[in-house]
Design a protein around this motif. Structure first.
Motif, PDB file in Angstrom:
ATOM      1  N   TRP A  90       0.833  -1.203   0.000  1.00 53.98           N
ATOM      2  CA  TRP A  90       0.000   0.000   0.000  1.00 53.98           C
ATOM      3  C   TRP A  90       0.869   1.255   0.000  1.00 53.98           C
ATOM      4  N   ARG A  91       1.903   1.240   0.828  1.00 60.40           N
ATOM      5  CA  ARG A  91       2.803   2.389   0.938  1.00 60.40           C
ATOM      6  C   ARG A  91       3.517   2.656  -0.392  1.00 60.40           C
ATOM      7  N   GLN A  92       3.970   1.614  -1.062  1.00 63.18           N
ATOM      8  CA  GLN A  92       4.630   1.772  -2.349  1.00 63.18           C
ATOM      9  C   GLN A  92       3.671   2.354  -3.393  1.00 63.18           C
ATOM     10  N   ARG A  93       2.417   1.895  -3.369  1.00 63.14           N
ATOM     11  CA  ARG A  93       1.419   2.458  -4.295  1.00 63.14           C
ATOM     12  C   ARG A  93       1.176   3.933  -4.011  1.00 63.14           C
ATOM     13  N   GLN A  94       1.121   4.280  -2.728  1.00 59.87           N
ATOM     14  CA  GLN A  94       0.917   5.681  -2.354  1.00 59.87           C
ATOM     15  C   GLN A  94       2.062   6.560  -2.849  1.00 59.87           C
ATOM     16  N   ARG A  95       3.281   6.073  -2.669  1.00 57.05           N
ATOM     17  CA  ARG A  95       4.461   6.826  -3.136  1.00 57.05           C
ATOM     18  C   ARG A  95       4.457   6.963  -4.644  1.00 57.05           C
ATOM     19  N   ALA A  96       4.124   5.865  -5.352  1.00 56.84           N
ATOM     20  CA  ALA A  96       4.087   5.903  -6.810  1.00 56.84           C
ATOM     21  C   ALA A  96       3.030   6.887  -7.297  1.00 56.84           C
ATOM     22  N   ASP A  97       1.858   6.872  -6.666  1.00 57.52           N
ATOM     23  CA  ASP A  97       0.791   7.810  -7.045  1.00 57.52           C
ATOM     24  C   ASP A  97       1.209   9.253  -6.778  1.00 57.52           C
ATOM     25  N   LYS A  98       1.928   9.472  -5.708  1.00 58.06           N
ATOM     26  CA  LYS A  98       2.363  10.823  -5.347  1.00 58.06           C
ATOM     27  C   LYS A  98       3.389  11.344  -6.351  1.00 58.06           C
ATOM     28  N   ASN A  99       4.215  10.448  -6.877  1.00 53.07           N
ATOM     29  CA  ASN A  99       5.253  10.844  -7.829  1.00 53.07           C
ATOM     30  C   ASN A  99       4.721  11.005  -9.252  1.00 53.07           C
ATOM     31  N   ASN A 100       3.520  10.557  -9.506  1.00 54.77           N
ATOM     32  CA  ASN A 100       2.942  10.676 -10.861  1.00 54.77           C
ATOM     33  C   ASN A 100       2.110  11.904 -11.013  1.00 54.77           C
TER      34      ASN A 100
END
Length: 89
Positions: free
Chosen positions: A79-89
């Motif tokens: 979940w945390r990795q998805r959140q970071r990826a979404d934040k960087n996009n």
């Protein structure tokens, strides 16, 4: 063992549920959406002991519904990795 309570019932009887010493498994449409584990009411325990006991109760409830620490940690990291990826996009 936790009391299984639908979200409507929880809303309707919130005060009485929160005063109870019994953990609550909150459901929506039959699916578990959360767990509420109250601190023990034992006045002979200090705050740290009450928190530790609540943690033990939470662990027992997680085991009862088939979750373990490794699964939770893995799910959280994903979940945390998805959140970071979404934040960087």
């Amino acid at each position: 063992m936790a009391a299984r309570v639908g979200i409507r019932e929880l809303r309707a009887r919130l005060a009485s549920h929160l005063e109870s010493a019994t953990p609550i498994e909150v459901t929506r449409h039959g699916r578990t959406i959360g767990l509420y584990v109250p601190l023990p009411h034992d006045s002979g325990m200090n705050e740290r002991e009450r928190l530790l006991e609540a943690g033990r109760r939470m662990q027992a409830e997680l085991e009862r519904i088939g979750l373990d620490e490794e699964t939770l940690q893995s799910d959280f990291q994903s979940w945390r990795q998805r959140q970071r990826a979404d934040k960087n996009n």
